[in-house]
Enzyme design. Structure first.
Site, PDB file in Angstrom:
ATOM      1  N   LYS A  31       0.833  -1.227   0.000  1.00 35.85           N
ATOM      2  CA  LYS A  31       0.000   0.000   0.000  1.00 35.85           C
ATOM      3  C   LYS A  31       0.860   1.267   0.000  1.00 35.85           C
ATOM      4  CE  LYS A  31      -3.622   2.027   2.955  1.00 35.85           C
ATOM      5  NZ  LYS A  31      -4.323   1.881   4.255  1.00 35.85           N
ATOM      6  N   ASP A  56      -3.750  -2.420  -1.334  1.00 37.02           N
ATOM      7  CA  ASP A  56      -4.047  -2.558   0.097  1.00 37.02           C
ATOM      8  C   ASP A  56      -4.461  -4.009   0.358  1.00 37.02           C
ATOM      9  OD1 ASP A  56      -5.173  -2.424   2.642  1.00 37.02           O
ATOM     10  OD2 ASP A  56      -6.105  -0.470   2.269  1.00 37.02           O
ATOM     11  N   THR A  97      -5.430  -3.311   9.134  1.00 31.94           N
ATOM     12  CA  THR A  97      -4.437  -4.023   8.312  1.00 31.94           C
ATOM     13  C   THR A  97      -4.037  -5.359   8.924  1.00 31.94           C
ATOM     14  OG1 THR A  97      -3.554  -2.054   7.249  1.00 31.94           O
ATOM     15  CG2 THR A  97      -2.052  -3.919   7.464  1.00 31.94           C
ATOM     16  N   THR A 122       5.245 -12.200  15.224  1.00 32.87           N
ATOM     17  CA  THR A 122       6.197 -11.550  16.127  1.00 32.87           C
ATOM     18  C   THR A 122       6.260 -12.239  17.492  1.00 32.87           C
ATOM     19  OG1 THR A 122       6.577  -9.506  17.379  1.00 32.87           O
ATOM     20  CG2 THR A 122       4.327  -9.910  16.685  1.00 32.87           C
ATOM     21  N   ASP A 123       7.405 -12.092  18.156  1.00 34.10           N
ATOM     22  CA  ASP A 123       7.534 -12.631  19.520  1.00 34.10           C
ATOM     23  C   ASP A 123       6.674 -11.854  20.517  1.00 34.10           C
ATOM     24  OD1 ASP A 123       9.012 -10.266  19.737  1.00 34.10           O
ATOM     25  OD2 ASP A 123      10.885 -11.221  20.336  1.00 34.10           O
ATOM     26  N   GLU A 124       6.153 -10.695  20.105  1.00 32.93           N
ATOM     27  CA  GLU A 124       5.353  -9.890  21.046  1.00 32.93           C
ATOM     28  C   GLU A 124       4.032 -10.576  21.408  1.00 32.93           C
ATOM     29  OE1 GLU A 124       5.236  -5.742  20.701  1.00 32.93           O
ATOM     30  OE2 GLU A 124       7.290  -5.609  19.974  1.00 32.93           O
ATOM     31  N   TYR A 147      -0.687  -3.263  19.112  1.00 31.25           N
ATOM     32  CA  TYR A 147       0.065  -3.906  18.024  1.00 31.25           C
ATOM     33  C   TYR A 147       0.138  -5.411  18.251  1.00 31.25           C
ATOM     34  CZ  TYR A 147       4.147  -5.824  15.627  1.00 31.25           C
ATOM     35  OH  TYR A 147       4.992  -6.634  14.892  1.00 31.25           O
ATOM     36  N   LYS A 151      -1.435  -8.528  15.982  1.00 25.44           N
ATOM     37  CA  LYS A 151      -0.633  -9.585  15.364  1.00 25.44           C
ATOM     38  C   LYS A 151      -1.036 -10.964  15.893  1.00 25.44           C
ATOM     39  CE  LYS A 151       2.419  -9.264  12.921  1.00 25.44           C
ATOM     40  NZ  LYS A 151       2.455  -9.294  11.418  1.00 25.44           N
ATOM     41  N   ARG A 211      15.708  -7.292  25.026  1.00 26.89           N
ATOM     42  CA  ARG A 211      15.251  -7.624  23.687  1.00 26.89           C
ATOM     43  C   ARG A 211      16.284  -8.521  23.004  1.00 26.89           C
ATOM     44  NH1 ARG A 211      11.362  -5.701  25.476  1.00 26.89           N
ATOM     45  NH2 ARG A 211       9.850  -4.237  24.614  1.00 26.89           N
ATOM     46  N   HIS A 273       4.839  -1.182  28.655  1.00 27.85           N
ATOM     47  CA  HIS A 273       6.094  -1.651  28.045  1.00 27.85           C
ATOM     48  C   HIS A 273       6.458  -3.066  28.513  1.00 27.85           C
ATOM     49  CE1 HIS A 273      10.392  -0.140  26.855  1.00 27.85           C
ATOM     50  NE2 HIS A 273      10.082  -1.286  26.270  1.00 27.85           N
TER      51      HIS A 273
HETATM   52  P1  NAD Z   1       7.439  -1.966   8.163  1.00 30.21           P
HETATM   53  O1  NAD Z   1       6.534  -1.068   8.925  1.00 30.21           O
HETATM   54  O2  NAD Z   1       8.829  -1.524   7.851  1.00 30.21           O
HETATM   55  O3  NAD Z   1       6.762  -2.335   6.758  1.00 30.21           O
HETATM   56  C1  NAD Z   1       5.405  -2.644   6.636  1.00 30.21           C
HETATM   57  C2  NAD Z   1       5.071  -2.638   5.146  1.00 30.21           C
HETATM   58  O4  NAD Z   1       3.683  -3.001   5.014  1.00 30.21           O
HETATM   59  C3  NAD Z   1       5.223  -1.262   4.505  1.00 30.21           C
HETATM   60  O5  NAD Z   1       5.843  -1.393   3.246  1.00 30.21           O
HETATM   61  C4  NAD Z   1       3.789  -0.783   4.336  1.00 30.21           C
HETATM   62  O6  NAD Z   1       3.605   0.100   3.248  1.00 30.21           O
HETATM   63  C5  NAD Z   1       3.051  -2.095   4.123  1.00 30.21           C
HETATM   64  N1  NAD Z   1       1.633  -2.031   4.477  1.00 30.21           N
HETATM   65  C6  NAD Z   1       1.087  -1.508   5.614  1.00 30.21           C
HETATM   66  N2  NAD Z   1      -0.247  -1.600   5.564  1.00 30.21           N
HETATM   67  C7  NAD Z   1      -0.561  -2.209   4.383  1.00 30.21           C
HETATM   68  C8  NAD Z   1      -1.774  -2.600   3.764  1.00 30.21           C
HETATM   69  N3  NAD Z   1      -2.952  -2.363   4.341  1.00 30.21           N
HETATM   70  N4  NAD Z   1      -1.719  -3.205   2.571  1.00 30.21           N
HETATM   71  C9  NAD Z   1      -0.525  -3.420   1.948  1.00 30.21           C
HETATM   72  N5  NAD Z   1       0.644  -3.061   2.475  1.00 30.21           N
HETATM   73  C10 NAD Z   1       0.643  -2.464   3.684  1.00 30.21           C
HETATM   74  O7  NAD Z   1       7.428  -3.341   8.945  1.00 30.21           O
HETATM   75  P2  NAD Z   1       8.606  -4.390   9.192  1.00 30.21           P
HETATM   76  O8  NAD Z   1       9.358  -3.995  10.390  1.00 30.21           O
HETATM   77  O9  NAD Z   1       9.296  -4.661   7.919  1.00 30.21           O
HETATM   78  O10 NAD Z   1       7.727  -5.659   9.604  1.00 30.21           O
HETATM   79  C11 NAD Z   1       7.219  -6.524   8.596  1.00 30.21           C
HETATM   80  C12 NAD Z   1       6.407  -7.610   9.243  1.00 30.21           C
HETATM   81  O11 NAD Z   1       7.205  -8.332  10.153  1.00 30.21           O
HETATM   82  C13 NAD Z   1       5.211  -7.098  10.056  1.00 30.21           C
HETATM   83  O12 NAD Z   1       4.169  -7.999   9.879  1.00 30.21           O
HETATM   84  C14 NAD Z   1       5.718  -7.117  11.481  1.00 30.21           C
HETATM   85  O13 NAD Z   1       4.654  -7.294  12.374  1.00 30.21           O
HETATM   86  C15 NAD Z   1       6.605  -8.342  11.441  1.00 30.21           C
HETATM   87  N6  NAD Z   1       7.724  -8.342  12.390  1.00 30.21           N
HETATM   88  C16 NAD Z   1       8.536  -7.263  12.504  1.00 30.21           C
HETATM   89  C17 NAD Z   1       9.626  -7.313  13.356  1.00 30.21           C
HETATM   90  C18 NAD Z   1      10.581  -6.151  13.500  1.00 30.21           C
HETATM   91  O14 NAD Z   1      11.447  -6.195  14.372  1.00 30.21           O
HETATM   92  N7  NAD Z   1      10.497  -5.120  12.701  1.00 30.21           N
HETATM   93  C19 NAD Z   1       9.858  -8.470  14.102  1.00 30.21           C
HETATM   94  C20 NAD Z   1       8.988  -9.551  13.980  1.00 30.21           C
HETATM   95  C21 NAD Z   1       7.928  -9.479  13.112  1.00 30.21           C
HETATM   96  O1  DAU Z   2       9.976  -8.034  19.067  1.00 30.84           O
HETATM   97  C1  DAU Z   2       9.524  -7.925  17.745  1.00 30.84           C
HETATM   98  C2  DAU Z   2       8.994  -6.540  17.533  1.00 30.84           C
HETATM   99  O2  DAU Z   2      10.130  -5.680  17.573  1.00 30.84           O
HETATM  100  C3  DAU Z   2       8.246  -6.364  16.216  1.00 30.84           C
HETATM  101  O3  DAU Z   2       7.109  -7.172  16.218  1.00 30.84           O
HETATM  102  C4  DAU Z   2       7.853  -4.911  16.007  1.00 30.84           C
HETATM  103  O4  DAU Z   2       7.278  -4.741  14.731  1.00 30.84           O
HETATM  104  C5  DAU Z   2       9.089  -4.045  16.105  1.00 30.84           C
HETATM  105  O5  DAU Z   2       8.730  -2.691  16.031  1.00 30.84           O
HETATM  106  C6  DAU Z   2       9.835  -4.318  17.410  1.00 30.84           C
HETATM  107  O6  DAU Z   2       9.051  -3.861  18.542  1.00 30.84           O
HETATM  108  P1  DAU Z   2       9.721  -3.108  19.773  1.00 30.84           P
HETATM  109  O7  DAU Z   2       8.679  -2.347  20.481  1.00 30.84           O
HETATM  110  O8  DAU Z   2      10.563  -4.040  20.561  1.00 30.84           O
HETATM  111  O9  DAU Z   2      10.704  -2.142  18.946  1.00 30.84           O
HETATM  112  P2  DAU Z   2      11.147  -0.637  19.171  1.00 30.84           P
HETATM  113  O10 DAU Z   2      12.280  -0.395  18.215  1.00 30.84           O
HETATM  114  O11 DAU Z   2      10.005   0.299  19.133  1.00 30.84           O
HETATM  115  O12 DAU Z   2      11.709  -0.662  20.662  1.00 30.84           O
HETATM  116  C7  DAU Z   2      12.764  -1.533  21.039  1.00 30.84           C
HETATM  117  C8  DAU Z   2      13.055  -1.291  22.507  1.00 30.84           C
HETATM  118  O13 DAU Z   2      13.570   0.047  22.669  1.00 30.84           O
HETATM  119  C9  DAU Z   2      11.814  -1.362  23.395  1.00 30.84           C
HETATM  120  O14 DAU Z   2      12.172  -1.892  24.656  1.00 30.84           O
HETATM  121  C10 DAU Z   2      11.414   0.113  23.554  1.00 30.84           C
HETATM  122  C11 DAU Z   2      12.753   0.831  23.522  1.00 30.84           C
HETATM  123  N1  DAU Z   2      12.697   2.200  22.956  1.00 30.84           N
HETATM  124  C12 DAU Z   2      12.103   2.385  21.758  1.00 30.84           C
HETATM  125  C13 DAU Z   2      12.039   3.646  21.202  1.00 30.84           C
HETATM  126  C14 DAU Z   2      11.377   3.864  19.856  1.00 30.84           C
HETATM  127  C15 DAU Z   2      13.280   3.253  23.651  1.00 30.84           C
HETATM  128  O15 DAU Z   2      13.834   3.076  24.749  1.00 30.84           O
HETATM  129  N2  DAU Z   2      13.202   4.493  23.096  1.00 30.84           N
HETATM  130  C16 DAU Z   2      12.605   4.742  21.904  1.00 30.84           C
HETATM  131  O16 DAU Z   2      12.594   5.917  21.458  1.00 30.84           O
END
Ligand code: NAD
Ligand code: DAU
Length: 346
Positions: A31, A56, A97, A122-124, A147, A151, A211, A273
């Site tokens: 999207k 989307d 979404t 996700t592990d969350e 979130y 998920k 983490r 948190h």
């Molecule tokens: P991101 O936010 O960087 O990317 C999300 C992508 O999804 C974007 O390109 C966005 O445009 C697209 N998107 C959002 N809504 C949409 C919709 N309605 N239709 C089509 N596309 C859409 O996310 P990320 O960090 O790359 O995470 C990707 C996946 O992995 C997610 O499902 C997230 O929950 C999961 N995940 C992320 C992490 C992490 O640490 N980032 C860890 C474990 C799992």
């Molecule tokens: O664990 C998997 C998840 O990891 C994914 O499912 C999510 O998509 C991804 O965003 C991530 O979630 P977190 O909440 O762990 O990520 P974030 O980078 O937001 O934060 C990581 C840690 O850092 C968390 O303990 C919060 C802390 N933090 C985060 C931000 C943005 C800070 O201390 N300060 C900050 O400004």
């Protein structure tokens, strides 16, 4: 069809799969929300086996059209709203979404009799983990943020489609990914890019939350292994299997940049948190997968990428991001740091 393939992990996965499998064709269906960025895919843009459709996942007709036109056999669903802080400020898009969108894809897969839907989870979903326990795939889910709840719903619906309709599905639950092309709202790219500009690093609370910072390519490889060797209807954790405190991560990051720890500013904590996540990854290892990067290598490599790729993140930080940053961090109270401890990392 890689949904959400223009985001952080999705774009790394697309690059990884095109490179590894010379006979695969990949459609990115995305999207392009604030987090979707075609700059993430610039280097594969003219590859003949790659195509892109803006769409989307909540739009059933558009998704069906893409599946038909591109003769899709497999969906790997990365598309999601992914940032916990945004889910706390405004959960609506997360329900649409992450929950409804996943349902739409499952329905489309059922209608078109696809060979596989892989849901990227996700592990969350396990919530805060006490003591020294490492979450196993059979643990009860206990999500604690909008979130994480969205998920979890997606995982549950995916399993329900397998049990009820026999849909061939697999699920992975990833740890906290870091690496190239991560939107700078997430802690590591936020802190690296702030520190490059000598801006403070807003550490939530005491910074002793734990983490598993995993390099994104290890996650991509884990998904690949599950796609090819995973058992249908099964869930696989993907992480390093170890954990570290946020403050330790910050100190490695600053060390790699040669910046002082005086940039650290402890601020009011994130509501709800989760203090600790930690995964047991034995089930995935039994399929022959091993993580290749330690936390420290993952952090240092990520820092170096942001140092070398200012063209990528400066554009982002000058746009919508500024308003987001002001909204999330503008009124956040600084904490008294005399009571907080450093991690002791050397
Ligand atoms: P991101 O936010 O960087 O990317 C999300 C992508 O999804 C974007 O390109 C966005 O445009 C697209 N998107 C959002 N809504 C949409 C919709 N309605 N239709 C089509 N596309 C859409 O996310 P990320 O960090 O790359 O995470 C990707 C996946 O992995 C997610 O499902 C997230 O929950 C999961 N995940 C992320 C992490 C992490 O640490 N980032 C860890 C474990 C799992
Ligand atoms: O664990 C998997 C998840 O990891 C994914 O499912 C999510 O998509 C991804 O965003 C991530 O979630 P977190 O909440 O762990 O990520 P974030 O980078 O937001 O934060 C990581 C840690 O850092 C968390 O303990 C919060 C802390 N933090 C985060 C931000 C943005 C800070 O201390 N300060 C900050 O400004």
């Amino acid at each position: 069809m890689v949904t959400g393939g223009a985001g952080f992990i999705g774009s790394n996965f697309v690059r990884y799969m095109l490179d590894k499998y010379p006979d695969y064709r990949i459609l990115v269906y995305d999207k392009l929300t604030y987090a979707g960025n075609l700059d993430n895919l610039l280097d594969v843009d003219d590859a003949p086996r790659y195509s892109f459709v803006k769409g989307d996942i909540c739009d059933a007709d558009a998704a069906a059209q893409a599946i038909k036109t591109h003769q899709i056999d497999t969906i790997v669903n990365f598309a999601a709203e992914s940032h916990v802080d945004r889910s706390i400020m405004d959960p609506d898009a997360f329900i649409k979404t992450d929950v409804y969108g996943t349902y739409v894809l499952l329905e489309a897969a059922r209608q078109f009799k696809l060979e596989r839907v892989h849901q990227v989870g996700t592990d969350e979903v396990y919530g805060h983990i006490e003591g020294t326990h490492r979450s196993v795939e059979t643990d009860p889910v206990a999500p604690r943020s909008p979130y994480a709840a969205s998920k979890t719903s997606a995982d549950l619906m995916t399993i329900a489609y397998h049990v009820t309709y026999g849909l061939p599905v697999t699920i992975t639950r990833g740890a906290n990914n870091i690496g190239p092309y991560q939107y700078p709202e997430k802690v590591v790219p936020l802190f690296v890019t702030n520190a490059i500009d000598d801006q403070s690093l807003p550490v939530y609370g005491d910074g002793r939350q734990r983490r598993d910072y995993q390099f994104v390519l290890d996650h991509c490889e884990g998904i690949d292994v599950v796609l090819h060797r995973g058992k249908l209807g099964e869930i696989y954790n993907v992480g390093t299997g170890s954990e570290m405190e946020n403050l330790a991560m910050v100190e490695i990051l600053l060390d790699e940049l040669g910046k002082p720890t005086s940039l650290i500013r402890h601020v009011e904590d994130r509501p709800g948190h989760d203090r600790r996540y930690c995964l047991n990854v034995d089930k995935l290892k039994a399929l022959g997968w091993q993580p290749r990067y330690t936390h420290e290598e993952a952090i240092r490599q990520t820092v170096r990428w942001y140092v070398a790729n200012e063209w990528w993140w400066r554009k982002i930080k000058s746009g919508e991001f500024k308003e987001y940053y002001r909204r999330l961090y503008g009124d956040r109270q600084a904490l008294d740091t005399s009571t907080t401890n450093r991690s002791g990392w050397q």
